[in-house]
Scaffold this active site. Structure first.
Site, short mmCIF file in Angstrom:
data_model
loop_
_atom_site.label_atom_id
_atom_site.label_comp_id
_atom_site.label_asym_id
_atom_site.label_seq_id
_atom_site.Cartn_x
_atom_site.Cartn_y
_atom_site.Cartn_z
N GLU A 58 0.81 -1.21 0.00
CA GLU A 58 0.00 0.00 0.00
C GLU A 58 0.85 1.26 0.00
OE1 GLU A 58 -2.43 -3.29 0.69
OE2 GLU A 58 -0.67 -2.67 1.86
N HIS A 128 -8.88 -5.21 11.33
CA HIS A 128 -9.65 -4.99 10.10
C HIS A 128 -10.93 -4.18 10.33
CE1 HIS A 128 -7.25 -8.63 9.50
NE2 HIS A 128 -7.29 -8.38 8.21
#
Length: 325
Positions: A58, A128
């Site tokens: 990322e 998450h």
């Protein structure tokens, strides 16, 4: 009118902007196969030059998007997990966000960072399930949290067209929402303009993202005893302070519902700003996750740490009662 889902609204907005502007492109992991269903059909329609699968890094492709934007493209990055923003925070907050400011507006970085299913998803556990939108609002990055399919379409379209970086959080609690929509009427919605979903006279409830739907349900439950106005800011930066002030002129009482941690969160900022310069006739209340909350795997514990309708109802009733004591 057509039934439109929240996810399909996001997909339609991206496709429409790619058709309108050849500079719009999509970066992310598994975007060609549309693992999140947001980019469905885009690779087939627009090809591998504009819908690009990225390596699992990322930090790398967030920086790559900044360079592409400086070179004239309008990238949209899809992040599969909200916590990945922590990895890329430096690239977004310290680089992309500041180029325009530090060059006197000579450089623009029109990148959209899309977080489909942000927040809690059943069983996705601590790494998450974050909702870190307050971090981006804090540093001054345009931050969007749509609650409905029509707003998801309109706000994402505006984000893609904006010359500055914009982070769009699509809450997991909202992505399953479906609504009757006039497809021909779908259009960009200006950033920084809130929406009153339900007018009321007794209490203003500011609800962020998917919690708009919980606030509306509670408002309906209380309709016979408390008249609740539900205000959806839609963007957290810039925030529609004038819209909130107008609502509080009508009600004078405030409850803020925010699915992020209590300390240094958006709910606290909204309460503070209202207390500093808006009409309040009773102490305000906020409903949030607890301080320092990390959502666990167990579903019952996960739900216990999130704002609930029972908590929203109790806060509304408390504020309404305080106003008369």
């Amino acid at each position: 009118m057509t039934i439109l889902s929240y996810l399909k609204a996001l997909n339609r907005a991206i496709a429409a902007e790619m058709e309108r502007d050849p500079a719009v492109c999509v970066f992310g992991e598994d975007v060609r196969v549309a693992v999140s269903n947001v980019t469905t059909g885009l690779h087939k329609k627009f090809g591998p030059e504009r819908v690009i699968d990225m390596p699992i890094s990322e930090q790398a492709f967030t920086s790559f998007a900044t360079g592409a934007a400086l070179a004239g493209q309008r990238p949209l990055i899809e992040f599969q997990i909200p916590a990945l923003l922590f990895l890329a925070f430096e690239q977004i907050a310290n680089q992309a966000h500041k180029f325009s400011l530090m060059t006197g507006g000579q450089a623009h970085v029109p990148v959209t960072y899309l977080l489909p299913s942000s927040g809690s998803r059943g069983g996705w556990a601590g790494q998450h399930s974050d909702h870190p939108y307050s971090l981006f609002a804090h540093v001054g990055i345009k931050t969007v949290v749509p609650a409905t399919p029509a707003d998801a379409y309109g706000l994402l379209a505006s984000a893609i067209r904006d010359d500055d970086p914009v982070v769009v959080f699509a809450p997991a609690g909202a992505v399953g929402v479906r609504a009757d929509v006039d497809l021909a009427a779908l259009a960009p919605i200006p950033l920084g303009v809130g929406r009153v979903h339900r007018p009321g006279e007794d209490v203003t409830v500011v609800a962020v993202g998917h919690l708009v739907h919980d606030a509306l349900a509670v408002a309906e439950e209380l309709a016979g005893t408390v008249s609740v106005e539900v205000f959806d800011p839609r963007t957290l930066h810039p925030f529609d302070w004038a819209g909130l002030a107008a609502s509080l002129e009508r009600t004078g009482r405030l409850v803020v519902v925010d699915d992020s941690n209590r300390s240094c969160g958006m709910a606290g900022e909204i309460l503070a700003s209202a207390a500093e310069g808006m009409r309040l006739i009773a102490p305000p209340r906020r409903v949030t996750r607890p301080d320092g909350a990390v959502l666990p795997f167990a579903r019952e514990l996960d739900l216990a740490l999130q704002p609930s309708r029972a908590q929203i109802r109790a806060a509304i009733e408390d504020v309404a009662k305080l106003a008369h004591t």
